[in-house]
Structure formats: C-alpha cells, structure tokens
Design a protein around this motif. Structure first.
Motif: not given
Length: 745
Positions: A557-569, A579-591
């Motif tokens: 997810q996110g604006i990226r030029t590459w993405e990792g292999e499955p299972g390697e996140g 990945g994105l802080w947004r996907l871990r419930g810590r979107a920058p909007n909260k801060l």
C-alpha cells in the motif's frame, strides 16, 4: 582529469564537544582544506540563495587527500571453521537466484588455510557450477548442462569425491516447471583426498575477500539472490540425497544433523550476526547489510511475520550492490567546540578545483539552557532519499506527470555516475528487488546545500530545510536543532521544555519511538508546527546498534516505487509490521490533523485561500497582519505554497473533531494525483481537476494540555515563506504561530 571530492561522517547526529570522524576521497591526490561552517538559505523573487559562515573557534585543517575505493555487495564470513579429515567434501545450500548469466557468481566458498578451496556458484550461462583449487595452482570446474531459473528455489551442492571427481548437483524445490529436474554433472581428474581439511573460512555470496581502506573485509563480486541454510559435509553426497533435501519442508534439522558445519539465518534478524547450527563451530557475520527476515523455501503463506514462524524465514537476500558502510579510512577528526551552539553545521572540504560537504545536526549540550523553539531536522527522510535515482523509477517524459522541463542537476549527475555510493529506499537493486535499507555511512550527494531536485528545479529535503535557519535569523529568534536520529534514540526527553517544535518540509519517515516521543511532548503542553507535506507516513526502523542504518518495508500500500515480496513486510530491525502508519491505526491525521492526500508538480502551484473559520477567535491571532484572502500564491519552489506532496484533514482517519480548517488550497491541475491509499476502486477521478479530495488544508487544533498543533500541509510551503526574503504573508503566518506558542504560559 577533472577532480571530484566526496565526504561523509561517522555520524550526523552530534552534540557540542563531540569528536566526529570525517572520511574524504579525492579522485586524484590533492591538498584539501577542512573547516566547520554554518549554512543558511533565503531568497528574493528569483530563487533560493545559499551562504555559510565559518564557525569561529574551530581549527582549519590542511591535509593531503587521495582516492579511496568503495566496495559494494553483501556477503557473509565464518572464520575459524574446522573441517574433519576426509577424502571427500560437499558444500550445499538452498538457493533462490535473482540475477543469472550476467557474470559468474559464487554462492558458497570453503577456503582452507592451506590455500585449497571448494566453491559452489553459477556461471555466465546461469548454470550451477562447482569449482576446486588445490592451493598449488591447479583449478577445476564443472557446470550443469541446463541453466537454473530465477526466483525458483533449489537445493544445490558442490562435491569432491574420493575417486577424484568434482560434482555439481541441483534439485528443484517444489517447481511446476517441467524443465526443472534433478541433475548432476561430474568432472574427473581432481586430486584424490582433496586437501581442504583443518581450519578454514566459509564465504557466503562471494568467492574471495579484499580489504577496504579501513581494513574491513569487502568483496569485489557478490551473489544476487536468497541463500538459506549453508552447510558443509564430510562425504560426497548423492543426487538422491539432494533431492530428499529439496523435498524437506522442515527447518533443515536433518540436513544439519549430517553436516560438520552449518549455519542458520532464522534468528537474530536485527543483527549482522548469524548462528552456527552445529555445536563447536563458530557463528558468522554478514557485511554490507543483506536483507534479513526473508521467506525461505518452506514458507507456506500462513504467517506474514517472522516472529511467529521463524523457521520459515531462514533466508538472507544478498545483493551485489548492497552497501552499509563505504569503509573508507578516516581522514581527519573534527573536534566540535564544547561551547558550540545547537544548530545545523557542515564539514566543508575544499581543494583548488573541487568541494564537498557533509551536514552535522548539533543538538543542545547537556546542562545548557535550551531555546524556546526547536527545529526537528527530518534526517530519517534525508537518509531514506539518499542518492535517489527517481528518474529511473518514474517516467517524467511526455507531459504525463508534469508540464515542467525536468533537468538533472550537477548532484543528480554525480549520483548516476557514482553508483558505488549506493541507492535510496526508492530504488531497485540490480536484480530488480526493492532496496529496504539505507545508510548514512557513505557520501549522500543529495544531502547537500547545492542539491536541486530535477522535478522542482529547486532545493528539496536538506537544501530546502536550510531556509529555516534563514527564517529564524530574519525573526531574530534563538532556536535549537534536533535530528530524527536523536529523537529516535533518546526519546521524549529531547523535546521536553520547548514551547514550539517545528518540523522540516518533508518529515515522511518516522519510527514508533519518534511518534511515541511526540505524543508525550504534546500531552505535556508543547506545541507543534508541521510545516511540510506527506509527513509521518512510512514505518521506519533503526536499531540501537546500527543507528546509521534505516529500514523500510514498503508492503502493498501507499505511494511506492516497489513493493516487497509476499510475507516480507515485517521490519527486521524492529520486528514490527512495515508499511504505512495509516494501516497500523496511527495515521498522521491523529497526530497533526492532516494526512497524505495527493502529489503533483506543475507550473501553476496554487496558494491557500482562507476559509470562513479563519475568523474564529481561536485562530484570529494567526492571521494578524494578513489582509490578503490567499496565502502563498507565490514561492521559490514551484511558484506556490500548496505544492509537491500535500495533505488534508479527514475525521475518518483521526483528525481531531475540534480541528479548524482555516485555509484550503486553491484548485489543483490534472498533474496532481490522489494518493494510492485514497483510491479503493479503479476510476478516472483521481486528479486535481476532477477529485475534490485532491487539496491541501491548513489546520489548527488545541491539544487539551495547553498547547496546539498547526499544519501547513505542503512541501513547498517553506519556499513561499522564503520568497522576497521572508517578507510575505506565508512568513507572517509562521511569525504569528511562533509568537502564539512562545506567549503560551
């Protein structure tokens, strides 16, 4: 020959009184002058201007400099391995090759102290090969008839048999390709009772070592691909034995049980070290940061995190262009004065025909009274973008991404010419995999005051953030400086007591430790001015033992030029989801009230129009002296304040409900495209001309602890502040923010 000179330091996070190691390489022998300077930037209407002052009380040093070679490529070394006396030996490993045929590559090499060696590798046709040298000048080699295939697991082995045969074998691991069949090839004439017993060294992903300028081991040629469970056996093995090993989906216990030496990569994921799987044999060391926490041959997709299935993450991904440390010999130590004020400094190195410099971010010394205002330099972002080659990742041609003329700067040209200095977290390795580590122990040629971004034709990152010291000087305000590295390592105490913390123009890369520290600061009554765009976006790691090395796993997810292999996140250094802080419930909007909305580059970058909430009594003082309805419809970067990467408020993502949106960007063009995480289904409604969410918001909210947070939500905001030498309404707005924070009890 035109002389070039390059420099890096052993740390960019410093304090007064520190001694900083400086490493210099000149393309030709020359005399250099080394001095400590303090840079700043500002501008009129025509562009950004840079200047520096020499720091009084620091010693100029004149010394000879010369070339220092940089070796790239990652590999492993196990020294002091003991091989039992035998008349036959085998090296074996599970291998997932990613770049075959470009040149011969070595997977494993056993180098005996007597000079004899046995190695397993691939040849220039991509075929598995075994090589033996007897230490007396006789060399033998044998290759399989059929090539290996990239991104396919194999069990591979190289053997010397008791009857004088050199044998190479391969057994595919769960391949659906009918061309992948178990095979072996023999070569006769090898000395019987091959003399490689006794003490020796196992090399992984390389055949030989050289000494770097500082004495560290390095290699001139490294393997590209994953290696799992390297092992050495007394005996010649067989094809049936290798096929059985290829079918083994367990941790490899049976394999290790028959080996006199074997090593596993499925623990110590954050470390350079790896463990012996056989009692009595030494552990090993990895050099130049190959990727750890990689899926192995037996990963079944049931777990996406090595913490829960470590035996399925027994592989290391080696790259022939990895770099953690340029490993130059130290040229000179720079002694920072004990009384040096906190600030941004540079070690400037000059010869008669060339110059380079490396930034140092000097935090307040212990026991020294702090200023009321702190500038938080986004050094994690500087290192994340280090030597980025975005022109190779994005197609700027044909008017698809911009209507601007994209021209490489001198520093861009150096970056492409000196690939030995490594890449950014946006770039691909030569084997096509994404780069997940970036180090500050090398020359970073876009972390320079004279760097100009090709897309913006203006400063970006470090060079842009030097406009902050210029603004503080214009305001006649004392300020301290702290780097991301310092905040990450030392935590919330580094922020304590400041009335206002100001971010840089692009604080994109943040660790959990940094977010935690900032939350503590805000809960303690501090105020924050987020004056950039695309901030607090990517989960970023740096371990305590290797603070120079950043890690980012891009994920899917996110604006990226590459993405990792499955299972390697999962981040290897911090054992947390990447990945994105947004996907871990810590979107920058909260801060900070806003989060990434869009990005774009064009010749019509807008400013911010006040909203009706700009007259709210809670924010009235922020607009004191600003009569215009539009703020920042001018600027030294893209011509406006609401450009490049931009953020917006969104209550669904955590923007506090009492947040005031006090200004919003004027309409954007079709060159501004919505962030990927903002789009849930294919649609043409993704740009500034047809998507209402493609905009930037200036926001304000109180923290409830006596402080407040203001966000200006665009990378180019700072370029508008510097316009007309900080005499404009964007700079005035920041003046008002500053004075509101300082006036808060």
């Amino acid at each position: 020959m035109t002389n070039e000179i390059f420099v890096y330091a052993d740390t960019i996070d410093c304090a007064a009184g520190d001694r900083v190691g400086v490493f210099i390489s000149s393309s030709v022998p020359d005399q250099a002058r080394v001095r400590l300077v303090k840079p700043t930037a500002g501008g009129d209407q025509s562009g950004v201007e840079f200047s520096y002052d020499e720091v009084p009380g620091t010693e100029r040093q004149n010394l000879g400099v010369g070339p220092q070679h940089t070796y790239v490529g990652s590999f492993g070394v196990v020294s002091g391995v003991t091989a039992p006396e035998s008349d036959s030996y085998t090296l074996a490993a599970y291998v997932w090759p990613t770049r075959l045929g470009a040149e011969a590559q070595t997977i494993l090499a056993w180098v005996a102290d007597n000079g004899a060696s046995l190695s397993l590798g691939t040849d220039t046709s991509g075929r598995a090969t075994a090589n033996y040298e007897d230490g007396g000048g006789q060399a033998h080699s044998v290759s399989l008839d059929l090539p290996l295939h990239e991104r396919q697991w194999y069990a591979l082995s190289a053997s010397i048999s008791s009857d004088g045969e050199l044998v190479v074998r391969q057994a595919p691991v769960r391949s659906s390709d009918p061309r992948d069949v178990p095979s072996e090839q023999h070569s006769v004439g090898v000395t019987k009772g091959a003399g490689i017993h006794g003490s020796g060294t196992l090399l992984i992903a390389t055949a030989s070592l050289v000494n770097a300028p500082n004495g560290q081991p390095r290699s001139e040629s490294c393997f590209d691909g994953k290696i799992e469970f390297p092992a050495a056996f007394a005996g010649a093995g067989s094809l049936d034995w290798l096929v059985a090993a290829g079918d083994n989906r367990t941790s490899g216990t049976d394999w290790a049980g028959g080996a006199f030496a074997a090593w596993r990569f499925d623990d110590q994921f954050e470390s350079r070290n790896f463990s012996s799987a056989v009692d009595g044999q030494p552990d090993g060391v990895l050099y130049n940061a190959p990727a750890r926490g990689m899926t192995g041959r037996n990963w079944d997709g049931m777990h996406l995190d090595f913490r829960y299935a470590p035996r399925e993450y027994g592989a290391v991904h080696f790259h022939s262009d990895d770099i953690e440390d340029a490993a130059w010999a130290s040229t000179v130590d720079m002694q920072l004065p004990v009384g040096l004020a906190s600030g941004i400094y540079c070690v400037l190195v000059e010869t008669p025909t060339a110059q380079d410099h490396v930034p140092l971010f000097v935090s307040p010394a212990m026991g020294v009274e702090r200023a009321e205002v702190l500038f938080l330099a986004p050094t994690f972002s500087y290192v994340a973008y280090a030597n980025s080659r975005l022109a190779e990742e994005l197609d700027y041609s044909g008017g698809t991404l911009t209507d601007l003329t994209v021209e490489e700067s001198m520093r861009d040209q150096q970056i492409y010419a000196h690939r030995e200095f490594g890449m950014s977290l946006y770039d691909h390795h030569v084997d096509g995999s994404g780069n997940c580590y970036s180090s500050s122990l090398r020359p970073i040629l876009n972390m320079r005051w004279d760097f100009r971004s090709a897309m913006q034709s203006a400063p970006r990152h470090f060079a842009a953030d030097l406009m902050w010291p210029g603004w503080f000087a214009h305001e006649k305000v004392e300020f301290d400086v702290l780097s991301d590295h310092g905040l990450h390592e030392r935590g919330a105490g580094t922020l304590a007591g400041y009335k206002l913390v100001i971010t840089g123009s692009h604080p994109e890369y943040w660790s959990a430790e940094m977010l935690d520290a900032m939350e503590v600061y805000l809960a303690s009554g501090g105020s924050l001015a987020y004056t950039g765009g695309n901030g607090f976006y990517w989960v970023t790691s740096a371990s305590a033992g290797r603070p120079h090395l950043l890690e980012v796993r891009r994920g899917q997810q996110g604006i990226r030029t590459w993405e990792g292999e499955p299972g390697e996140g999962t981040q290897s250094q911090s054992a947390e989801p990447g990945g994105l802080w947004r996907l871990r419930g810590r979107a920058p909007n909260k801060l900070v009230g806003v989060g990434m909305a869009a990005q774009g580059w064009d010749s019509a970058t807008p400013g911010f129009a006040k909203t009706e909430l700009a007259t709210d009594p809670r924010v009235a003082e922020l607009f004191d002296g600003i009569d215009e309805n539009v703020i920042g419809d001018f600027g030294l970067v893209l011509g406006g304040a609401a450009g490049d990467e931009i953020d917006r408020a969104d209550i669904r993502l955590g923007t506090p409900r009492h947040t005031l949106i006090i200004a919003r960007s004027q309409p954007h063009s079709e060159y501004y495209l919505a962030a990927l995480e903002e789009i849930t289904t294919p649609t043409p409604l993704i740009n500034g001309s047809n998507n209402p969410n493609v905009h930037a918001d200036i926001t304000f909210f109180e923290t409830g602890s006596g402080g407040f947070v203001v966000s200006t939500s665009a990378i180019t905001w700072l370029g508008s502040m510097a316009y007309r030498r900080f005499e404009n309404n964007a700079a005035r707005f920041m003046h008002n923010v500053l004075h509101k924070a300082v006036a808060t009890p």
